[in-house]
Design a protein around this motif. Structure first.
Motif, PDB file in Angstrom:
ATOM      1  N   GLN A   1      14.512  45.118   5.229  1.00  0.00           N
ATOM      2  CA  GLN A   1      13.701  45.977   4.376  1.00  0.00           C
ATOM      3  C   GLN A   1      12.563  46.623   5.176  1.00  0.00           C
ATOM      4  N   LEU A   2      11.955  45.861   6.081  1.00  0.00           N
ATOM      5  CA  LEU A   2      10.905  46.421   6.934  1.00  0.00           C
ATOM      6  C   LEU A   2      11.464  47.539   7.813  1.00  0.00           C
TER       7      LEU A   2
ATOM      8  N   GLY B   1       3.333  54.756  13.671  1.00  0.00           N
ATOM      9  CA  GLY B   1       3.171  55.908  12.793  1.00  0.00           C
ATOM     10  C   GLY B   1       2.817  55.547  11.365  1.00  0.00           C
ATOM     11  N   MET B   2       2.439  54.310  11.128  1.00  0.00           N
ATOM     12  CA  MET B   2       2.050  53.909   9.768  1.00  0.00           C
ATOM     13  C   MET B   2       0.777  54.641   9.368  1.00  0.00           C
ATOM     14  N   TRP B   3       0.724  55.140   8.139  1.00  0.00           N
ATOM     15  CA  TRP B   3      -0.448  55.884   7.713  1.00  0.00           C
ATOM     16  C   TRP B   3      -0.811  55.520   6.270  1.00  0.00           C
TER      17      TRP B   3
ATOM     18  N   GLU C   1      11.523  53.509   8.559  1.00  0.00           N
ATOM     19  CA  GLU C   1      12.388  54.675   8.717  1.00  0.00           C
ATOM     20  C   GLU C   1      13.282  54.566   9.941  1.00  0.00           C
ATOM     21  N   TYR C   2      13.836  53.364  10.100  1.00  0.00           N
ATOM     22  CA  TYR C   2      14.875  53.082  11.082  1.00  0.00           C
ATOM     23  C   TYR C   2      14.501  53.510  12.500  1.00  0.00           C
ATOM     24  N   PRO C   3      13.448  52.931  13.050  1.00  0.00           N
ATOM     25  CA  PRO C   3      13.089  53.276  14.431  1.00  0.00           C
ATOM     26  C   PRO C   3      14.192  52.843  15.391  1.00  0.00           C
ATOM     27  N   PRO C   4      14.411  53.595  16.472  1.00  0.00           N
ATOM     28  CA  PRO C   4      15.535  53.291  17.381  1.00  0.00           C
ATOM     29  C   PRO C   4      15.457  51.911  18.017  1.00  0.00           C
ATOM     30  N   GLN C   5      14.245  51.396  18.235  1.00  0.00           N
ATOM     31  CA  GLN C   5      14.147  50.079  18.876  1.00  0.00           C
ATOM     32  C   GLN C   5      14.663  48.952  17.991  1.00  0.00           C
TER      33      GLN C   5
END
Length: 748
Positions: free
Chosen positions: A36-37, A129-131, A42-46
Motif C-alpha cells: 500500500q505504501l 516528493g511527499m508534499w 506512486e510506484y517509485p522505480p526503486q
C-alpha cells in the motif's frame, strides 16, 4: 556412540533454529502495508523489487535507496531514498510535476498507512516528493526511535504531537518548507540526541526547551528565520555540534558547553564581544562567528585551544589591536579576520608564512599585507559612526577592499570582462532592467572562505551603490601616455576579449588596460553597465578603476572602441602556478580549491549586484557561465593544457573521469598524490556537471557549496588527529553531511 548422536542432533537443531531466526518471513498484514505504501508513493522505480510475487521482503538485499529490517516477523526499520528534489527555493504548496508526487497524493492517508507498522523503530523517507502538512497522527508511530523526513515538500507547523513520541532519539526534518513558529516542546523528548530542522522557514524565538534536553549531542537549526535572544546552553554537557547559522538571532553570544566540538553561529546579528569563556572550550575544533556585529578583539587564548583547527571572525565590527604574543595551536589550519577594523600587526604565529596555516586578514588596518589593508583612518571611523548613531551591521560587512587571494584576482579579470562584454554586445535597453526575485536571504551555508554564506553580498552591494562614485572616465590620451603609445613592450597578452596592456598612470599607479574587440556599442547602455560593475567591490574581484570610450562620431549614439582600466596584479596567473619546473611554486590542492572558491564567490557577487540593479538575465546565459567555469575547475586538477584542447577533451577524454583508473591517465600526478580521494571526487563530479549538455548544469550556489565541501574534506582528511575526533563522517556514506550540519543551498 551415544555422545556422537547427541552432538549430531544438537548441531542439526542449532542449524534449524538459526534458519528460523534469520528467515523473518513477514506477516501478511505487514506485507500488505508495504504494498500500500508503494502504491501511495506512486510506484517509485526503486521499489519494483517489491512487485515480485511471493518475495520475502525481509530477505531482500539492502541498497542506498531501499533498506528493510525485520524482527520477529515485524518491520522494525524502513529506509527509502528517492531523487525528487526541488532545485529552486520556492514551493507554493501544490504538486510540482516531476518534482513532487501528484496532486492525488495525501500525506494524511500515507501516515495512516505507516501507523500500521506498529513495531517500527527507524523511519527514513528522504527525497520522495511527499508534499503537504505533516499530520499530527504521526505520533501513532509510538515505537519510533529515529525519524528522518528530510528533502521533501512538507509545510505548515511541525506537529506538536511529536512531543508524545518519547522514544525518539533522532528527529531530522531538514530541507522542507515548515513555516510555523519554531516548536518549543522538545523538553518532552528526554531521549533526543539529534535535532535537525535546517533549511526550513521556521520563525519566532529560539526554542528555550532545547536547553532542558540533556541527551542532545547535535542541534542544527540553520537556514531558518529564528530571531531573538539565544539562551545559556552551557548545561548541555553532551552537545558536540551547534549550527544556528543563517538565522536572525540578535543577542550577545551565548554561554556554550565545555564539551562542544563545532559551533556555527555565523550570518546572524549577534552583538557584543566574543566571550572570554570561549577560551575554556578545550574540545572546540571549529568556531565560526562571521557576518555578525561583534566588537572588540577576540580573546588571544582562542588561537591556542588544544584542538582548534578553524576560526572565522570575518565581516564583523571588531576593532583594536590583536595581542602580539599568542601561542597558536599546532592543529590550527584556518583563521579569517577579514573585513573588520583591526589595527596594529598580526600575532607572530599568524603572520608566519610557514606551515599549512591559512590566514585571511584583508580589509582591516593592519601593518602587514598593506596592499590589502585600509588606511588607519578607516578603522577610526567606527567610533564616529557609533557616536552618531549611524553604526550597525552594515559597517561590519563593508566590502571595498581588495584582499584575500591575489591569484584569484588575476583569474577574475578575464571572467569579469566576459560578463562585461556579454552585457555590452547585447545592447540591452533600460526597459529590460526588471526586478527579478532572488533567493531567500535566510539560506544557511558554511563559513567564509572555505565554508561561507554569500547572503551578505546583497547588503554590501547596496552600501557600495550608495557610497562609491560612478566609474571614472579616462581620456584616450591618458592611456596612450600610460602605455607609451601602446608600445609592444607594454603588451601583456591577447585573446578573444582583446589586447591587454600594462600601464602606469600619472600618479604612479600601475594598471591593466584591456582594449575590447571592435564592434558597435550603445553609449547609454554601455555606461549603465560600466557604472554597475564599477560599484561591485569584493576581496575576490579585480577592481574596475575606469573606462575610456573613444572612436565615435560627435552625433553618433554608437561607438566602436572601449578600453577598460582596472588594477594591475603582478603575481602571475592561475594557470602559471598549476605546473612548472619549480615544485615549491606549484599551488597545493588546498590552495587551488581556495582560488576556485574565491572565483565562485566573486561570481555570486556579480550576480547579487546585478540583482540589486534588477538586471534581468536568462537562465541559459547563467548556465553558459557554469560551462566556462567548468573548464577552470578542470584546469585545477588536470593542468593548464586543457585550455588548448577544450572541445577535443569533451569529445574524447571526459569519459575517463568516470572511473579512478581513468583518473590515473589524465589527472595531474601531483594532485593524485597530494589530494584526498574524497575531495578530488567531489571536484571532478561538479566539473562534469558544469559541462553537461542535458540542460541540468548546476547553479553557482551549488558549485560553491561543492567546492567548499571538497575543501572541508581536504582539511578533515589531510590533518593528523582530526579523523579520529567528532569530525568523522558517519557510516551512511562518504558524503553524508548530517553530522556536521552542512547546509546545501536552495537554488534555482
Amino acid at each position: 556412540m551415544g555422545s556422537r548422536n547427541y552432538l549430531s542432533s544438537f548441531c542439526f537443531a542449532l542449524a534449524w533454529s538459526s534458519l528460523i531466526v534469520h528467515t523473518h518471513q513477514l506477516q501478511s498484514s505487514q506485507t500488505q502495508v508495504l504494498l500500500q505504501l508503494r502504491k501511495q508513493l506512486e510506484y517509485p522505480p526503486q521499489l519494483e523489487i517489491w512487485n515480485v510475487h511471493g518475495v520475502d521482503f525481509c530477505s531482500l538485499p539492502t541498497s542506498t535507496t531501499v533498506n528493510l529490517t525485520c524482527e520477529n516477523n515485524f518491520i522494525t526499520e524502513l529506509k527509502l531514498a528517492g531523487d525528487k528534489v526541488l532545485k529552486g527555493g520556492y514551493f507554493e504548496g501544490f504538486a510540482v510535476p516531476y518534482k513532487t508526487l501528484s496532486q492525488n497524493f495525501s500525506m494524511d492517508s500515507f501516515v495512516s498507512t505507516l501507523a500500521r507498522l506498529t513495531s517500527l523503530k527507524v523511519l527514513h523517507l528522504v527525497s520522495l516528493g511527499m508534499w503537504g502538512p505533516l499530520p499530527d497522527k504521526i505520533h501513532r508511530l509510538s515505537s519510533l526511535e529515529h525519524l528522518d523526513l528530510s528533502s521533501n515538500f512538507l509545510y505548515g507547523s511541525v506537529p506538536p504531537r511529536i512531543s508524545a513520541m518519547v522514544r525518539l532519539q533522532t528527529l531530522v526534518l531538514d530541507d522542507n518548507f515548515f513555516n510555523g513558529t519554531a516548536p518549543n516542546w522538545f523538553d518532552a523528548l528526554k531521549n533526543l540526541t539529534v535535532l535537525s530542522l535546517r533549511n526550513n522557514r521556521l520563525r519566532g524565538e529560539f526554542p528555550s526547551s532545547v536547553k532542558s534536553v540533556n541527551a542532545l549531542s547535535e542541534v542544527i537549526l540553520s537556514g531558518n528565520e529564528i530571531d531573538g535572544k539565544l539562551p545559556d546552553l552551557s548545561g548541555l554537557r553532551n552537545l558536540h555540534v551547534l549550527n544556528l547559522s543563517g538565522n536572525k538571532l540578535s543577542s550577545s553570544l551565548p554561554a556554550l558547553p565545555k564539551g562542544l566540538v563545532m559551533a556555527f553561529l555565523n550570518n546572524n546579528s549577534f552583538s557584543g564581544q566574543v566571550p572570554e569563556e570561549y577560551s575554556q572550550l578545550n574540545h572546540l575544533q571549529y568556531l565560526d562567528v562571521s557576518f555578525n556585529s561583534l566588537r572588540g578583539v577576540p580573546p588571544g587564548a582562542l588561537f591556542s585551544l588544544p584542538n582548534i583547527s578553524y576560526l572565522s571572525f570575518a565581516s564583523n565590527m571588531l576593532s583594536g589591536w590583536l595581542p602580539h604574543i599568542v601561542d597558536c595551536s599546532s592543529k590550527l589550519g584556518f583563521v579569517d579576520l577579514s573585513n573588520n577594523r583591526l589595527r596594529g600587526s598580526l600575532p607572530t604565529c599568524l603572520s608566519s608564512k610557514s606551515g599549512d596555516l591559512i590566514v585571511n586578514s584583508g580589509g582591516n588596518c593592519l601593518s602587514a599585507d598593506s596592499q590589502h589593508q585600509h588606511a588607519e583612518s578607516y578603522c577610526l571611523e567606527i567610533r564616529e559612526a557609533k557616536q552618531s548613531g549611524s553604526g550597525g551591521k552594515n559597517m561590519g560587512v563593508m566590502v571595498g577592499v581588495i584582499g584575500g587571494g591575489v591569484l584569484a584576482l588575476v583569474l577574475l579579470a578575464s571572467g569579469f570582462l566576459i560578463l562585461l562584454t556579454r552585457y555590452c554586445s547585447r545592447g540591452m535597453s533600460e526597459q529590460h532592467l526588471l526586478h527579478k526575485q532572488g533567493l531567500d536571504d535566510s539560506e544557511a551555508r558554511f563559513p567564509s572562505e572555505i565554508l561561507t554564506s554569500a547572503s551578505y553580498i546583497s547588503e554590501a552591494s547596496k552600501i557600495n551603490a550608495q557610497s562609491l562614485p560612478p566609474c571614472r572616465s579616462f581620456s584616450f590620451e591618458e592611456l596612450k601616455v600610460a602605455t607609451n603609445n601602446f608600445d609592444e613592450t607594454s603588451l601583456l597578452g591577447e585573446g578573444s576579449y582583446g589586447k591587454l596592456y600594462k600601464g602606469r598612470l600619472d600618479n604612479g599607479m600601475q594598471v591593466a588596460i584591456r582594449c575590447l574587440p571592435s564592434r558597435k556599442y550603445s553609449i547609454r547602455n554601455l555606461r549603465l553597465r560600466l557604472d554597475l560593475l564599477a560599484k561591485l567591490r569584493h576581496p575576490h574581484l579585480v577592481c574596475l578603476l575606469g573606462h575610456c570610450i573613444d572612436g565615435g562620431v560627435r552625433d553618433d549614439p554608437r561607438i566602436n572602441k572601449v578600453f577598460l582600466i582596472y588594477e594591475y596584479v603582478p603575481d602571475g596567473n592561475f594557470q602559471a602556478l598549476l605546473s612548472g619546473n619549480n615544485p615549491a611554486k606549484v599551488l597545493s590542492w588546498s590552495k587551488r580549491l581556495s582560488v576556485l572558491i574565491g572565483v565562485a564567490r566573486a561570481e555570486k557577487l556579480t550576480r547579487m549586484g546585478r540583482k540589486e540593479k534588477a538586471l534581468d538575465r536568462g537562465k541559459g546565459e547563467f548556465e553558459d557561465d557554469a560551462y566556462s567555469f567548468g573548464f577552470i575547475i578542470l584546469e585545477s586538477f588536470i593542468g593548464p593544457s586543457i585550455a588548448s584542447r577544450r572541445e577535443k577533451f569533451l569529445l574524447n577524454e571526459i569519459a575517463l573521469l568516470n572511473s579512478q583508473d581513468g583518473w590515473q591517465r589524465i589527472v595531474d600526478p601531483f594532485i593524485l598524490t597530494t589530494s584526498s580521494r574524497e575531495s578530488l571526487s567531489i571536484v571532478i563530479s561538479i566539473a562534469k556537471k558544469c559541462m553537461s549538455f542535458d540542460g541540468s548544469r548546476p547553479s553557482f550556489e551549488d558549485i560553491l557549496w561543492n567546492l567548499q565541501y571538497a575543501a572541508l574534506l581536504s582539511i578533515f582528511l589531510n590533518n593528523d588527529g582530526i579523523e579520529s575526533s567528532f569530525c568523522l563522517l558517519p557510516d551512511e556514506g562518504p558524503f553524508d553531511l548530517k553530522f556536521i550540519g552542512l547546509t546545501r543551498p536552495k537554488t534555482n
